[in-house]
Design a protein around this motif. Structure first.
Motif, mmCIF file in Angstrom:
data_model
loop_
_atom_site.group_PDB
_atom_site.id
_atom_site.type_symbol
_atom_site.label_atom_id
_atom_site.label_comp_id
_atom_site.label_asym_id
_atom_site.label_seq_id
_atom_site.Cartn_x
_atom_site.Cartn_y
_atom_site.Cartn_z
ATOM 1 N N ALA A 78 0.688 -1.401 0.279
ATOM 2 C CA ALA A 78 0.109 0.089 0.273
ATOM 3 C C ALA A 78 0.598 1.467 0.125
ATOM 4 O O ALA A 78 0.188 2.283 -0.671
ATOM 5 C CB ALA A 78 -0.925 -0.014 1.226
ATOM 6 N N TYR A 79 1.594 1.105 0.787
ATOM 7 C CA TYR A 79 2.952 2.090 0.413
ATOM 8 C C TYR A 79 3.629 2.755 -0.752
ATOM 9 O O TYR A 79 3.841 4.279 -1.039
ATOM 10 C CB TYR A 79 3.866 2.000 1.780
ATOM 11 C CG TYR A 79 5.242 2.808 1.887
ATOM 12 C CD1 TYR A 79 4.547 4.354 2.633
ATOM 13 C CD2 TYR A 79 5.848 3.107 1.011
ATOM 14 C CE1 TYR A 79 5.079 5.050 2.523
ATOM 15 C CE2 TYR A 79 6.826 4.213 1.552
ATOM 16 C CZ TYR A 79 6.451 5.847 2.116
ATOM 17 O OH TYR A 79 7.646 6.334 2.143
ATOM 18 N N LEU A 80 3.919 1.922 -1.217
ATOM 19 C CA LEU A 80 4.709 1.440 -2.482
ATOM 20 C C LEU A 80 3.027 2.449 -3.715
ATOM 21 O O LEU A 80 3.643 3.478 -4.533
ATOM 22 C CB LEU A 80 5.050 0.140 -3.506
ATOM 23 C CG LEU A 80 6.178 -0.441 -2.496
ATOM 24 C CD1 LEU A 80 6.907 -2.128 -2.580
ATOM 25 C CD2 LEU A 80 7.686 0.371 -2.577
ATOM 26 N N GLU A 81 1.870 1.994 -3.648
ATOM 27 C CA GLU A 81 1.645 2.159 -4.349
ATOM 28 C C GLU A 81 0.671 4.042 -3.849
ATOM 29 O O GLU A 81 0.889 4.609 -4.707
ATOM 30 C CB GLU A 81 -0.177 1.478 -3.834
ATOM 31 C CG GLU A 81 0.349 0.132 -4.907
ATOM 32 C CD GLU A 81 -0.637 -0.654 -4.347
ATOM 33 O OE1 GLU A 81 -1.300 -1.621 -5.768
ATOM 34 O OE2 GLU A 81 -1.770 -0.634 -4.056
ATOM 35 N N ALA A 88 10.054 0.361 -7.050
ATOM 36 C CA ALA A 88 11.279 0.786 -6.200
ATOM 37 C C ALA A 88 12.354 -0.443 -6.135
ATOM 38 O O ALA A 88 11.602 -1.369 -5.727
ATOM 39 C CB ALA A 88 10.687 1.858 -4.997
ATOM 40 N N HIS A 89 13.609 0.087 -6.125
ATOM 41 C CA HIS A 89 14.271 -0.651 -4.595
ATOM 42 C C HIS A 89 13.720 -0.756 -3.130
ATOM 43 O O HIS A 89 13.197 -0.114 -2.618
ATOM 44 C CB HIS A 89 15.399 -0.243 -4.871
ATOM 45 C CG HIS A 89 16.396 -0.035 -6.005
ATOM 46 N ND1 HIS A 89 15.775 -0.854 -6.976
ATOM 47 C CD2 HIS A 89 16.050 1.362 -7.013
ATOM 48 C CE1 HIS A 89 17.057 -0.839 -8.133
ATOM 49 N NE2 HIS A 89 17.325 0.510 -8.309
ATOM 50 N N LEU A 110 6.208 -4.302 -8.378
ATOM 51 C CA LEU A 110 6.745 -2.920 -7.635
ATOM 52 C C LEU A 110 8.110 -3.008 -6.931
ATOM 53 O O LEU A 110 8.329 -2.348 -6.326
ATOM 54 C CB LEU A 110 5.406 -3.153 -5.973
ATOM 55 C CG LEU A 110 4.479 -2.887 -6.514
ATOM 56 C CD1 LEU A 110 3.263 -2.628 -5.396
ATOM 57 C CD2 LEU A 110 4.108 -1.403 -6.849
ATOM 58 N N VAL A 111 8.952 -4.570 -7.150
ATOM 59 C CA VAL A 111 10.014 -4.372 -6.420
ATOM 60 C C VAL A 111 10.740 -4.409 -7.290
ATOM 61 O O VAL A 111 10.977 -4.761 -8.423
ATOM 62 C CB VAL A 111 10.003 -5.655 -5.950
ATOM 63 C CG1 VAL A 111 10.976 -5.980 -5.154
ATOM 64 C CG2 VAL A 111 8.954 -5.469 -4.562
#
Length: 270
Positions: A78-81, A88-89, A110-111
């Protein structure tokens, strides 16, 4: 700079600094963003750092119920989105590395690249050098004093909530994570596995993690413990930056890397 993000699972405290491609730093169990202090200047010079504090850690409140790595990975997704806004790395230390692994499995899109420092993929009884240490860990034990102080200094739930969090965290370590080689073979992100030569995790367990990941590099830092980012910051920062910079590993006499990329699992027979 710090702020709160209203994520679906929990109102999450995070800090950001630097510029460039996003790099999310995931702290260890019972810890806060302050434990990344020896890494932040070097890494922020090359990347846009994101440092979320997980549920029941640091400035982020508890949400009740069992604490699980799966829920923490969901918070990270959820934070990445919502905050990072895309892939992100991820660099995770201890519990943060477990969360990074589960995030990479749940949402490989997402990674980009992974750094795992002092990470286990099985419960403490199977991974720790001295699993009996959990029996001596209680919320008010001397061994927990450092973590109690970290918690009391910033938790929005107040120091009186510490026993509830500590007890549930220790319970989590007894049964989680519960990954196997087949799970690890599904990780797509190129991964740096790092450990101190005197880590909490056995070297055998760390080697199993490295061999099971399809695209991994292994770093055993001499003269270091589970606190290797604090003990050997220059070496740790250099290896993180080199790994995140990308590029294929080329050696003169490859063995594990001699297999074809289509072969799943680093431990597979070539």
């Amino acid at each position: 700079m710090g702020d709160y993000a209203n994520l679906p699972g929990v109102r999450t405290w995070y800090e950001t600094e630097g510029s460039g491609d996003p790099l999310v730093l995931l702290h260890g169990g019972f810890c806060t963003n302050d434990t990344w202090g020896a890494q932040r200047p070097d890494l922020a010079a090359a990347y846009r750092l994101h440092l979320p504090e997980r549920r029941a850690h640091g400035h982020t409140p508890d949400v009740g119920g069992p604490l699980t790595y799966t829920d923490m990975a969901g918070d990270t997704v959820a934070y990445l989105e919502s905050v990072v806004g895309g892939p992100a790395h991820l660099a995770g230390w201890s519990d943060g590395g477990v969360v990074a692994l589960l995030t990479a499995l749940a949402r490989p899109d997402l990674v980009r690249r992974l750094v795992l420092i002092g990470v286990n993929f099985r419960p403490a009884a199977e991974a720790f050098v001295a699993p009996e240490m959990l029996d001596a860990m209680t919320p008010d034990s001397d061994d927990m004093a450092f973590f109690r102080e970290l918690y009391a200094a910033v938790s929005p739930d107040g120091p009186e909530h510490w026993p509830a969090v500590a007890t549930r965290m220790i319970d989590m370590w007894r049964t989680q994570p519960a990954l196997d080689a087949g799970d690890l073979a599904a990780v797509r992100a190129p991964t740096l596995v790092m450990t101190g030569d005197d880590d909490l995790m056995t070297l055998e367990h760390t080697a199993d993690l490295y061999r099971a990941l399809p695209d991994a590099r292994l770093a055993v830092v001499p003269g270091a413990s589970h606190l290797v980012p604090l003990e050997k910051p220059a070496e740790v920062n250099r290896m993180i930056l080199e790994h995140l910079a990308g590029g294929e590993v080329e050696t003169t006499m490859p063995v594990l890397r001699a297999r074809t990329p289509a072969t799943p699992g680093r431990g597979a027979t070539a």
